[in-house]
Design an enzyme around this catalytic site. Structure first.
Site, mmCIF file in Angstrom:
data_model
loop_
_atom_site.group_PDB
_atom_site.id
_atom_site.type_symbol
_atom_site.label_atom_id
_atom_site.label_comp_id
_atom_site.label_asym_id
_atom_site.label_seq_id
_atom_site.Cartn_x
_atom_site.Cartn_y
_atom_site.Cartn_z
ATOM 1 N N GLY A 47 0.927 -1.322 0.033
ATOM 2 C CA GLY A 47 -0.109 0.007 -0.016
ATOM 3 C C GLY A 47 0.846 1.384 0.068
ATOM 4 O O GLY A 47 1.904 1.106 0.466
ATOM 5 N N CYS A 89 6.244 -0.099 7.302
ATOM 6 C CA CYS A 89 5.742 1.188 6.609
ATOM 7 C C CYS A 89 6.680 1.296 5.620
ATOM 8 O O CYS A 89 7.980 1.426 6.234
ATOM 9 C CB CYS A 89 5.288 2.277 7.470
ATOM 10 S SG CYS A 89 4.775 3.815 6.537
ATOM 11 N N GLU A 132 -3.485 3.134 5.271
ATOM 12 C CA GLU A 132 -3.271 3.974 4.202
ATOM 13 C C GLU A 132 -4.117 5.296 4.640
ATOM 14 O O GLU A 132 -3.790 6.566 4.292
ATOM 15 C CB GLU A 132 -3.564 3.447 2.844
ATOM 16 C CG GLU A 132 -2.464 2.268 2.756
ATOM 17 C CD GLU A 132 -1.181 2.562 2.715
ATOM 18 O OE1 GLU A 132 -0.727 3.369 2.684
ATOM 19 O OE2 GLU A 132 -0.354 1.344 2.996
ATOM 20 N N HIS A 135 -2.523 7.439 6.928
ATOM 21 C CA HIS A 135 -1.582 8.457 6.296
ATOM 22 C C HIS A 135 -2.163 9.887 5.844
ATOM 23 O O HIS A 135 -1.358 10.733 5.805
ATOM 24 C CB HIS A 135 -0.892 7.485 5.347
ATOM 25 C CG HIS A 135 0.262 6.840 5.579
ATOM 26 N ND1 HIS A 135 1.543 7.289 6.234
ATOM 27 C CD2 HIS A 135 0.573 5.500 5.335
ATOM 28 C CE1 HIS A 135 2.259 6.361 6.370
ATOM 29 N NE2 HIS A 135 1.634 5.002 5.785
HETATM 30 NI NI NI Z 1 2.734 3.546 5.729
#
Ligand code: NI
Length: 160
Positions: A47, A89, A132, A135
């Protein structure tokens, strides 16, 4: 298409800002989506959110092994249950940690043409959607981390 540079946590405040909604579904958006998918695949990620390539727009690409998903202006409508899993991540290279996430989510979003779409997900896809979408609000998984498991020798986990 082009590979974009992935921003690393601590090196750019862009990861800490709230991304803006997309109102214009134009060639620029399509190029961003194409570049994000290419960048995600090149980095072996599952992702990627636009702030991770320095763009403060609410745009996400995901592929947990079932094909590419492109989401514009995604929103979590419903969550159910809770499960603790290990996450990584692409913006926090070399680290992994456990995070509690919903077991199941319902997400509303738009596709690259502005068409409304709805997604129901569980398992890795549900985790990835939450990661995601976080984020897009300047939240990185380490903010929610229960335990840092970076040094534990397990198989490589998926990076988001
Ligand atoms: Ni991430």
């Amino acid at each position: 298409m082009a590979i974009r540079k992935i921003v690393v946590l601590g090196e750019d405040e862009v990861l800490r800002k709230r991304a803006r909604r997309v109102d214009v579904f134009d060639k620029r958006l399509r190029t961003l989506l194409d570049d994000m998918a290419e960048t995600m695949y090149k980095a072996d990620g599952v992702g990627l959110a636009a702030p991770q390539v320095g763009i403060l727009k609410r745009v996400v690409t995901i592929d947990v092994g079932d094909g590419l998903i492109e989401l514009v202006n995604p929103e979590i409508l419903e969550t159910e249950g809770a499960v603790v899993g290990t996450e990584g991540c692409l913006s926090v290279p070399g680290r992994r940690g456990t995070v509690e996430r919903p077991e199941r989510v319902v997400v509303a979003a738009q596709n690259r043409n502005g068409k409304e779409i709805r997604l129901e997900a569980d398992g890795l896809l549900a985790v990835c959607l939450c990661h995601e979408i976080d984020h897009l609000d300047g939240v990185v998984y380490v903010d929610k981390m229960i335990e840092d498991v970076t040094d534990q020798t397990e198989d490589e986990e998926d990076e988001e």
